[in-house]
Design an enzyme around this catalytic site. Structure first.
Site, short mmCIF file in Angstrom:
data_model
loop_
_atom_site.label_atom_id
_atom_site.label_comp_id
_atom_site.label_asym_id
_atom_site.label_seq_id
_atom_site.Cartn_x
_atom_site.Cartn_y
_atom_site.Cartn_z
N ASN A 145 0.90 -1.28 0.14
CA ASN A 145 0.00 0.02 0.08
C ASN A 145 0.79 1.34 -0.02
O ASN A 145 1.56 1.65 0.95
CB ASN A 145 -0.77 0.02 1.30
CG ASN A 145 -1.68 1.37 1.42
OD1 ASN A 145 -1.92 2.03 0.53
ND2 ASN A 145 -2.18 1.46 2.53
N TRP A 146 0.80 2.02 -1.17
CA TRP A 146 1.97 2.95 -1.32
C TRP A 146 1.29 4.17 -0.79
O TRP A 146 2.13 5.36 -0.85
CB TRP A 146 2.40 3.01 -2.66
CG TRP A 146 3.39 1.92 -3.12
CD1 TRP A 146 3.95 0.97 -2.26
CD2 TRP A 146 3.80 1.73 -4.38
NE1 TRP A 146 4.86 0.50 -2.91
CE2 TRP A 146 5.00 0.70 -4.22
CE3 TRP A 146 3.81 2.29 -5.59
CZ2 TRP A 146 5.78 0.23 -5.19
CZ3 TRP A 146 4.54 1.86 -6.58
CH2 TRP A 146 5.47 0.71 -6.61
N LYS A 147 -0.08 4.29 -0.14
CA LYS A 147 -0.61 5.50 0.15
C LYS A 147 -0.04 6.61 -0.73
O LYS A 147 -0.35 6.61 -1.96
CB LYS A 147 0.01 5.84 1.67
CG LYS A 147 -0.13 4.39 2.49
CD LYS A 147 -0.01 4.83 3.94
CE LYS A 147 -0.25 3.41 4.76
NZ LYS A 147 -0.28 3.55 6.03
N HIS A 186 -9.79 1.12 4.85
CA HIS A 186 -8.53 1.53 5.37
C HIS A 186 -8.51 2.64 6.38
O HIS A 186 -9.57 3.57 6.42
CB HIS A 186 -7.32 2.08 4.48
CG HIS A 186 -6.02 1.93 5.08
ND1 HIS A 186 -5.50 3.08 5.87
CD2 HIS A 186 -4.89 1.22 4.81
CE1 HIS A 186 -4.46 2.83 6.35
NE2 HIS A 186 -3.75 1.72 5.73
N GLU A 245 -7.02 4.98 7.67
CA GLU A 245 -6.69 6.36 7.46
C GLU A 245 -8.17 6.93 6.44
O GLU A 245 -8.25 8.17 6.65
CB GLU A 245 -5.44 6.49 6.48
CG GLU A 245 -4.29 6.35 7.33
CD GLU A 245 -3.04 5.56 6.53
OE1 GLU A 245 -3.00 5.81 5.31
OE2 GLU A 245 -2.37 5.13 7.39
N GLU A 248 -5.84 -4.57 10.81
CA GLU A 248 -4.68 -3.47 11.02
C GLU A 248 -4.77 -2.84 12.24
O GLU A 248 -5.88 -1.86 12.13
CB GLU A 248 -4.43 -2.53 9.79
CG GLU A 248 -4.24 -3.10 8.48
CD GLU A 248 -3.76 -2.24 7.39
OE1 GLU A 248 -2.52 -2.47 6.87
OE2 GLU A 248 -4.42 -1.22 7.18
N GLY A 296 1.98 2.44 10.72
CA GLY A 296 3.29 3.81 10.56
C GLY A 296 3.94 4.16 11.80
O GLY A 296 4.25 5.02 11.93
N SER A 348 3.18 -1.68 10.57
CA SER A 348 4.51 -1.91 10.73
C SER A 348 5.05 -3.22 10.34
O SER A 348 6.09 -3.77 11.05
CB SER A 348 4.80 -1.57 12.22
OG SER A 348 4.23 -0.24 12.51
N GLY A 352 2.73 -1.16 4.39
CA GLY A 352 2.91 0.26 4.12
C GLY A 352 4.18 0.88 3.88
O GLY A 352 4.67 0.64 2.74
N GLY A 353 4.73 1.24 4.90
CA GLY A 353 6.06 2.15 4.92
C GLY A 353 7.23 1.17 4.29
O GLY A 353 8.13 1.52 3.37
P1 PGA Z 1 2.61 0.51 7.83
O1 PGA Z 1 1.23 0.73 7.10
O2 PGA Z 1 3.10 -0.87 7.31
O3 PGA Z 1 3.41 1.66 7.27
O4 PGA Z 1 2.39 0.22 9.26
C1 PGA Z 1 0.27 -0.51 6.87
C2 PGA Z 1 -0.91 0.11 6.22
O5 PGA Z 1 -1.39 1.20 6.53
O6 PGA Z 1 -1.72 -0.84 5.42
#
Ligand code: PGA
Length: 253
Positions: A10-12, A96, A98, A168, A174, A214, A235-236
């Protein structure tokens, strides 16, 4: 029933089109064609076409990070499921945290999106998870039940079985704070039991439940080995092709 792990990037809201295409090319070079896991990458809308071209012929598939529930119409700034399908998406991440937190998404709006995704032939990656305050209260399981029940609504068993759930915990996204292996396995087992109770055993056994929050090369092997974890939403650590490839390789063979 055999559940093939899915490792999803997930590159956000990161990477220009050129950067996204470049990372996608690196991922194709780095990730073995016979990887145990299915691999998905979800760039921003503007990079979908370019990344789709870059991964063509590889074993990496395309996903989007969001969509609108309506088929088309006067919805400035929105993108429909059919549009995502037309650019080559197989998956779409929905609900998600966010999106729930910053864009007002609710269990109801997420349900409408899941229904529309299925109508367009997309596979939803349906995200759920509790906040830190909810875990501390403790309401984790009540929150997850509410999110699952609201998001799945009246979908039929076949649809539910074919979607992907991503657990999640919001406090682990994050933040570098990964849930412990015990916490992850406890929730995943709970989700599978809930699905068995609400629907049926076969569905609960075959649905894929990913962990996200994470996940990194350093913790992926342990997390992906947990019995009820069927992959990761990253994500990250997915922004870099090498670190993402190492997570893909961490899936037990
Ligand atoms: P993260 O994000 O790996 O940076 O914690 C995961 C996500 O939001 O899908």
């Amino acid at each position: 029933m055999e559940r093939r792990p899915l490792v999803a990037a997930n590159w956000k809201m990161y990477k220009t089109v050129a950067e996204a295409v470049d990372t996608a090319h690196r991922m194709c070079q780095r990730i073995a064609a016979d990887a145990v896991a299915e691999v998905m990458v979800a760039p921003t809308f503007v990079s979908l076409a370019g990344v789709g071209d870059a991964i063509r012929g590889s074993n990496i598939v395309l996903g989007a990070q969001n969509m609108h529930w309506e088929k088309e119409g006067a919805f400035t700034g929105e993108v429909s499921a059919a549009m995502l399908q037309s650019v080559g998406c197989r998956y779409v991440i929905l609900g998600h945290s966010e999106r729930r937190q910053f864009f007002g998404e609710t269990d109801q709006s997420i349900h409408r999106k899941i229904v529309s995704a299925f109508q367009a032939g997309l596979v939803p990656v349906f995200c759920i998870g509790e906040t830190e305050a909810e875990r501390d209260s403790p309401q984790t399981f009540a929150v997850l039940e509410r999110q699952l029940g609201g998001g799945l609504g009246q979908l039929n068993d076949e649809e539910i079985q074919s979607l992907v759930i991503a657990y999640e915990p919001v406090w682990a996204i994050g933040t570098g704070k990964t849930a412990s292996n015990d916490q992850i396995q406890e929730v995943h087992a709970f989700l599978r039991r809930y699905l068995a109770d609400q629907y049926n055993n076969a569905l609960a056994k075959s649905i894929r439940i990913l962990y996200g929050g994470s996940v990194k090369p350093g913790n992926a092997t342990q997390i992906l080995a947990l019995p009820d974890v069927d992959g990761a939403l990253v994500g990250g650590a997915s922004l870099d092709a090498e670190s993402f490839a190492r997570i893909v390789e961490s899936c037990p063979g």
